[in-house]
Motif scaffolding. Structure first.
Motif, PDB file in Angstrom:
ATOM      1  N   GLU A 183      40.081  41.244  25.296  1.00  0.00           N
ATOM      2  CA  GLU A 183      41.444  41.590  26.131  1.00  0.00           C
ATOM      3  C   GLU A 183      42.476  40.595  25.974  1.00  0.00           C
ATOM      4  O   GLU A 183      43.645  41.057  26.464  1.00  0.00           O
ATOM      5  CB  GLU A 183      40.743  41.506  27.566  1.00  0.00           C
ATOM      6  CG  GLU A 183      39.846  42.722  28.005  1.00  0.00           C
ATOM      7  CD  GLU A 183      40.583  43.899  27.650  1.00  0.00           C
ATOM      8  OE1 GLU A 183      41.950  44.048  28.058  1.00  0.00           O
ATOM      9  OE2 GLU A 183      39.978  45.036  26.947  1.00  0.00           O
TER      10      GLU A 183
ATOM     11  N   PHE B 280      34.517  43.208  35.755  1.00  0.00           N
ATOM     12  CA  PHE B 280      34.852  41.932  34.995  1.00  0.00           C
ATOM     13  C   PHE B 280      33.733  41.178  34.942  1.00  0.00           C
ATOM     14  O   PHE B 280      33.484  40.519  33.807  1.00  0.00           O
ATOM     15  CB  PHE B 280      35.910  41.003  35.590  1.00  0.00           C
ATOM     16  CG  PHE B 280      36.197  39.883  34.628  1.00  0.00           C
ATOM     17  CD1 PHE B 280      37.046  39.896  33.673  1.00  0.00           C
ATOM     18  CD2 PHE B 280      35.921  38.845  35.247  1.00  0.00           C
ATOM     19  CE1 PHE B 280      37.343  38.602  33.001  1.00  0.00           C
ATOM     20  CE2 PHE B 280      36.246  37.641  34.550  1.00  0.00           C
ATOM     21  CZ  PHE B 280      36.989  37.409  33.385  1.00  0.00           C
TER      22      PHE B 280
ATOM     23  N   ILE C 265      36.125  39.558  26.752  1.00  0.00           N
ATOM     24  CA  ILE C 265      37.160  38.735  27.458  1.00  0.00           C
ATOM     25  C   ILE C 265      38.008  38.455  26.178  1.00  0.00           C
ATOM     26  O   ILE C 265      39.242  38.486  26.307  1.00  0.00           O
ATOM     27  CB  ILE C 265      36.504  37.883  28.040  1.00  0.00           C
ATOM     28  CG1 ILE C 265      35.847  38.184  29.645  1.00  0.00           C
ATOM     29  CG2 ILE C 265      37.439  36.846  28.427  1.00  0.00           C
ATOM     30  CD1 ILE C 265      34.875  37.186  30.091  1.00  0.00           C
TER      31      ILE C 265
ATOM     32  N   ASP D 256      41.293  47.166  39.200  1.00  0.00           N
ATOM     33  CA  ASP D 256      41.415  47.210  37.737  1.00  0.00           C
ATOM     34  C   ASP D 256      40.413  46.524  37.010  1.00  0.00           C
ATOM     35  O   ASP D 256      40.128  46.938  35.889  1.00  0.00           O
ATOM     36  CB  ASP D 256      42.697  47.129  37.315  1.00  0.00           C
ATOM     37  CG  ASP D 256      43.826  48.036  37.519  1.00  0.00           C
ATOM     38  OD1 ASP D 256      43.390  49.165  38.042  1.00  0.00           O
ATOM     39  OD2 ASP D 256      45.073  47.915  37.564  1.00  0.00           O
ATOM     40  N   TYR D 257      40.088  45.596  37.468  1.00  0.00           N
ATOM     41  CA  TYR D 257      38.985  44.563  36.884  1.00  0.00           C
ATOM     42  C   TYR D 257      37.567  44.532  37.732  1.00  0.00           C
ATOM     43  O   TYR D 257      36.846  43.399  37.807  1.00  0.00           O
ATOM     44  CB  TYR D 257      39.518  43.082  36.864  1.00  0.00           C
ATOM     45  CG  TYR D 257      40.569  43.109  35.526  1.00  0.00           C
ATOM     46  CD1 TYR D 257      40.295  42.884  34.305  1.00  0.00           C
ATOM     47  CD2 TYR D 257      41.836  43.319  35.996  1.00  0.00           C
ATOM     48  CE1 TYR D 257      41.282  43.018  33.462  1.00  0.00           C
ATOM     49  CE2 TYR D 257      42.947  43.401  34.875  1.00  0.00           C
ATOM     50  CZ  TYR D 257      42.486  43.125  33.494  1.00  0.00           C
ATOM     51  OH  TYR D 257      43.569  43.214  32.642  1.00  0.00           O
TER      52      TYR D 257
ATOM     53  N   TRP E  71      46.902  43.080  35.814  1.00  0.00           N
ATOM     54  CA  TRP E  71      45.939  41.746  35.877  1.00  0.00           C
ATOM     55  C   TRP E  71      45.555  41.380  37.171  1.00  0.00           C
ATOM     56  O   TRP E  71      44.518  40.646  37.474  1.00  0.00           O
ATOM     57  CB  TRP E  71      46.493  40.911  35.085  1.00  0.00           C
ATOM     58  CG  TRP E  71      47.784  40.166  35.417  1.00  0.00           C
ATOM     59  CD1 TRP E  71      48.972  40.536  35.006  1.00  0.00           C
ATOM     60  CD2 TRP E  71      47.859  39.059  36.165  1.00  0.00           C
ATOM     61  NE1 TRP E  71      49.829  39.809  35.548  1.00  0.00           N
ATOM     62  CE2 TRP E  71      49.370  38.865  35.971  1.00  0.00           C
ATOM     63  CE3 TRP E  71      46.975  38.356  36.885  1.00  0.00           C
ATOM     64  CZ2 TRP E  71      49.620  37.635  36.962  1.00  0.00           C
ATOM     65  CZ3 TRP E  71      47.529  37.321  37.488  1.00  0.00           C
ATOM     66  CH2 TRP E  71      49.067  36.926  37.409  1.00  0.00           C
TER      67      TRP E  71
ATOM     68  N   GLU F 265      42.257  43.651  41.832  1.00  0.00           N
ATOM     69  CA  GLU F 265      40.805  43.606  41.631  1.00  0.00           C
ATOM     70  C   GLU F 265      40.206  44.841  41.469  1.00  0.00           C
ATOM     71  O   GLU F 265      39.155  44.656  40.607  1.00  0.00           O
ATOM     72  CB  GLU F 265      40.332  43.159  43.375  1.00  0.00           C
ATOM     73  CG  GLU F 265      40.679  41.790  43.695  1.00  0.00           C
ATOM     74  CD  GLU F 265      40.090  41.224  44.730  1.00  0.00           C
ATOM     75  OE1 GLU F 265      38.967  41.650  45.287  1.00  0.00           O
ATOM     76  OE2 GLU F 265      40.803  40.429  45.333  1.00  0.00           O
TER      77      GLU F 265
END
Length: 64
Positions: A26, A15, A23, A11-12, A6, A9
């Motif tokens: 998740e 976003f 969201i 991995d997301y 989490w 940056e």
């Protein structure tokens, strides 16, 4: 499921394109109480639809 950090940056990276429902999902899928409640549903119950009490507890709503 692949592990996602989490704090990463990378991995997301997408976003900013996520919708509210993305969201919310998740967040919910990481909740250990939700996971336990889901696992306690029987296969027969799952195949006939998500029980009303379960949907209400977790704020689940499915619209077509």
């Amino acid at each position: 499921m692949a592990a996602v950090d989490w704090r990463s940056e990378q991995d997301y990276a997408n976003f900013g394109e996520a919708e509210t429902a993305d969201i919310a999902w998740e967040w919910l899928r990481r909740d250990s109480e939700y996971e336990q409640d889901f696992r306690s549903l029987t296969a027969a119950t799952r195949s006939s639809g998500t029980p009303h009490q379960f949907r209400n507890k977790w704020g689940l709503s499915f619209r077509g």
